[in-house]
Design a protein around this motif. Structure first.
Motif, mmCIF file in Angstrom:
data_model
loop_
_atom_site.group_PDB
_atom_site.id
_atom_site.type_symbol
_atom_site.label_atom_id
_atom_site.label_comp_id
_atom_site.label_asym_id
_atom_site.label_seq_id
_atom_site.Cartn_x
_atom_site.Cartn_y
_atom_site.Cartn_z
ATOM 1 N N ARG A 130 44.388 37.457 43.818
ATOM 2 C CA ARG A 130 45.491 37.579 45.083
ATOM 3 C C ARG A 130 45.710 38.460 46.006
ATOM 4 N NH1 ARG A 130 48.107 32.671 41.200
ATOM 5 N NH2 ARG A 130 47.357 30.984 41.878
ATOM 6 N N HIS B 239 40.059 28.643 41.310
ATOM 7 C CA HIS B 239 40.715 27.894 40.125
ATOM 8 C C HIS B 239 40.546 29.421 39.654
ATOM 9 C CE1 HIS B 239 41.565 26.192 36.821
ATOM 10 N NE2 HIS B 239 41.129 26.907 36.183
ATOM 11 N N ARG C 128 41.248 32.705 40.110
ATOM 12 C CA ARG C 128 42.724 33.251 40.946
ATOM 13 C C ARG C 128 43.762 33.372 39.942
ATOM 14 N NH1 ARG C 128 42.056 34.923 46.812
ATOM 15 N NH2 ARG C 128 43.938 34.961 47.362
ATOM 16 N N ASN C 129 43.910 32.168 39.168
ATOM 17 C CA ASN C 129 45.561 31.847 38.498
ATOM 18 C C ASN C 129 45.070 32.970 37.745
ATOM 19 O OD1 ASN C 129 46.168 29.812 40.094
ATOM 20 N ND2 ASN C 129 44.523 27.911 39.061
ATOM 21 N N ASP C 130 44.040 33.264 37.043
ATOM 22 C CA ASP C 130 44.256 34.241 35.934
ATOM 23 C C ASP C 130 44.626 35.797 36.089
ATOM 24 O OD1 ASP C 130 43.438 32.047 34.920
ATOM 25 O OD2 ASP C 130 41.084 32.458 34.499
#
Length: 697
Positions: free
Chosen positions: A215, A383, A385-387
């Motif tokens: 991000r 998905h 990107r959440n880590d």
């Protein structure tokens, strides 16, 4: 099929497709690659040739029937009218008609506007309000005599993207592959043949994916034309949007204050700016200011309110000059418009991808193997990107220099996080693998910071280095810094501008201290001239300017007998390298001198007859030039080490033998084919040892 193709089909059955099939089905359909691969994934996600053949025909038939060509819009409109409804594949955008309080769709290729679409579809797919989205839609036609009522209606609409991805299974299955295999899987997934790229070149290609997995990541790539800079952002993902650098406005990118509608950053994972370079372009100052604020703070103003967004920015553009010209006369950002050639804007860029290291696209670079269906991989990356894996390297014991500023540190951390999510989504990176990625992440930020120092002298000097877990210091340099030290360090430049800048070899540093590289300045601050002396060098991948004359010339000069031990003089390019080494010997000797050169190699199990043909041709070619070249196979099969020994007492140990150059085009007009200094090298090491003359022969 290769062993890797077999493995990826076995481990990711139903989620991979043969990459050359896109060309087979595309025809004259002007659609992104992910649209075609979505269809191929429905019918061709297999390694069974019969099923693939049937699937290709099915996809072609779907495109023939349902893809709308602009020049056939009238025919398709008539088809919808006569049938009452029809399924089409087209790019769709939606706007709200405030006079009628209704949403209206525009079908780009079908050339119809004011198509009624229900609010439920808009709530499910809000990106339709921002820009065009490729969709499979059922469009119906029902004429009404009532004034102002459009006959067109959207009965159903489905954006083209995969659904139902099992992220945890993806992560676990990654562990079935070695790191090299996984890198090659990703390379094939973005359409490239990994055999044509070195390790560094692969990682540079994959850097283009970091904005999709990280991000608020700001990446810039400037380089020559034709290297595929915008391809990833236009063809790879339904979550990325490529726009022309000249079309950017505040309402389109951020927010339209007149109606409160959020722009691209609110809906897309990646916004890429194509053709961003160009010194004559005049972007609005308000746009530049809001972009700088967003890139630094992940937020922008909407009137009096402040809003946040997660979209990453990617800036791609062409350079007008080569690297030494830019380093000598300006900086590596010289082609940016004046409003963006600003230290505050540039400082917000996390990584500079050196486009001059990326291969110009040619046919042999494309993959014919299997890779992930791109919209499947795009969903995985979204998905991930959440880590946050930005501090994994610290947990492994690596430490950044205390001189590195917070902004530099954040940039390095984001690049590291992106690479680790791409390559090790389930963890498991070794210390050596983490170090390699950390070195590249620091280099990518250092390239930005070093140019900032040129643009604004108030920026402080920074010693970009890190400490290994052992506490050993590792200094990081950029490749152009190693290749053009005279121009990179301006205080080294000579007053005589006509003097050529050369890649020079410093062999004073031997094993036991930090390895020297070509172009590395010595402690005196000036590069040293080549001399035949003992030492050890490590040459970085993708460096140019390295020639046999520079790395072998002083050490073989004056020899009358040279023995080359290299088990891998088998393929054409390896035999060509041998011939170029012999050309160096011929250039250095006097016409009347006679020199003996012996090659000890190993047979090519694949085609020993062709290998013999190459070597025998070299024998005949050299005989007229005073070179007695002979070759033989190592009958005992014990030849593993690669080295050159001369009767003057020098031994040059070669970790790659003579095979130091990366693949390059075979065109007769290719500079790389004619001059070694125009070729990018693989990473390699050489050790120069002085022997007792009796040891050599």
């Amino acid at each position: 099929m290769s062993a890797l193709d077999d493995k990826i089909n076995e481990q990711f059955a139903g989620f991979v497709v043969r990459k050359d099939l896109v060309k087979a089905v595309k025809g004259n359909a002007i659609v992104p690659g992910y649209v075609l691969e979505y269809l191929l994934g429905q019918y061709c996600a297999t390694d069974d040739e019969a099923s693939i053949a049937t699937g290709i025909e099915t996809v072609k038939e779907i495109l023939r029937k349902h893809y709308v060509h602009r020049n056939q819009a009238g025919l398709v409109q008539s088809e919808i009218k006569e049938r009452g409804h029809f399924k089409v594949i087209d790019r769709v955008s939606v706007s709200l008609n405030e006079k009628t309080d209704a949403y209206e769709a525009v079908f780009e290729n079908l050339s119809i506007k004011k198509v009624a679409i229900d609010s439920g579809t808009i709530k499910a797919h809000p990106k339709l309000l921002v820009t065009g989205v490729w969709c499979i839609s059922d469009v119906s036609y029902e004429f009404s005599e009532q004034s102002g009522i459009s006959p067109w209606t959207v009965d159903s609409l489905k954006p083209i993207q995969v659904a139902g991805v099992d992220y945890e299974t993806f992560k676990k299955t990654r562990d079935e592959f070695t790191t090299d295999e996984w890198v090659d899987v990703l390379m094939q997934s973005i359409g490239f043949n990994p055999e044509e790229f070195g390790k560094r070149s692969k990682l540079l290609q994959l850097m283009r994916l970091i904005p999709f997995v990280e991000r608020n990541y700001n990446l810039i790539e400037l380089g020559p034309k034709g290297t595929g800079k915008s391809h990833i952002f236009s063809e790879f993902s339904p979550h990325g949007q490529l726009i022309s650098g000249g079309e950017v406005t505040v309402p389109k990118l951020f927010v339209n204050n007149s109606n409160g509608r959020i722009g691209l950053v609110g809906y897309w994972d990646v916004v890429a700016f194509d053709e961003f370079a160009g010194r004559t372009k005049k972007p609005q100052k308000a746009l530049v200011d809001i972009m700088k604020n967003y890139m630094a703070n992940k937020s922008f103003s909407r009137g009096v309110a402040t809003m946040g967004a997660e979209a990453s920015f990617a800036f791609v553009g062409n350079t007008a000059h080569n690297v030494p010209y830019m380093l000598k006369n300006s900086d590596l950002f010289e082609e940016l418009p004046a409003e963006f050639h600003d230290s505050a804007f540039i400082d917000r860029i996390h990584a500079y991808l050196p486009g001059w290291e990326v291969e110009v696209i040619r046919s042999e670079l494309f993959s014919e193997g299997y890779g992930f269906i791109v919209d499947y991989l795009a969903e995985i990356l979204r998905h991930l990107r959440n880590d946050d894996l930005s501090l994994v390297y610290q947990d492994a014991g690596f430490k950044l220099s205390s001189q590195i500023s917070t902004r530099d540190r954040d940039a390095i951390n984001k690049t590291m996080s992106g690479y680790l999510k791409l390559l090790f989504p389930n963890g498991g990176a070794t210390e050596a693998e983490i170090e390699g990625l950390l070195n590249l992440a620091i280099e990518s930020r250092k390239r930005v910071k070093d140019q900032l120092k040129r643009i604004d002298s108030t920026y402080p000097e920074t010693d970009f280095h890190f400490l290994r877990p052992s506490g050993e210091k590792r200094t990081v340099t950029t490749l152009e810094e190693d290749e053009y030290p005279k121009f990179y360090y301006r205080n080294l430049a000579q007053d005589d501008d006509s003097e050529d800048d050369e890649v020079l070899i410093d062999t004073e540093k031997t094993s036991g201290s930090e390895a020297a590289t070509p172009s590395e300045p010595t402690g005196s601050g000036k590069p040293t001239e080549m001399q035949a002396r003992e030492g050890h060098i490590v040459v970085k991948e993708n460096l140019k300017g390295v020639t046999f004359e520079k790395i072998f010339g002083p050490w073989i000069k004056g020899a009358t007998k040279i023995t080359i031990t290299d088990p891998y003089i088998r393929m054409f390019h390896q035999a060509r390298n041998l011939m170029e080494f012999l050309e160096l010997v011929i250039r250095q000797k006097k016409p009347e001198d006679h020199i003996t050169v012996e090659l000890i190699t190993a047979p090519n199990d694949g085609d020993v007859a062709k290998q013999r043909e190459f070597l025998d041709e070299i024998v005949g070619s050299c005989s007229t030039a005073g070179i007695d070249f002979t070759w033989r196979f190592d009958d005992a099969g014990t030849t593993h080490a690669r080295h050159i020994i001369t009767d003057t007492g020098w031994k040059i140990s070669l970790d790659r033998g003579l095979d130091i150059f990366q693949h390059f085009g075979s065109s007769a007009f290719s500079l790389a084919g004619r001059f070694q200094e125009h070729r990018a090298v693989k990473q390699f090491e050489l050790t120069y040892l002085k022997l007792d003359r009796n040891e050599g022969h």
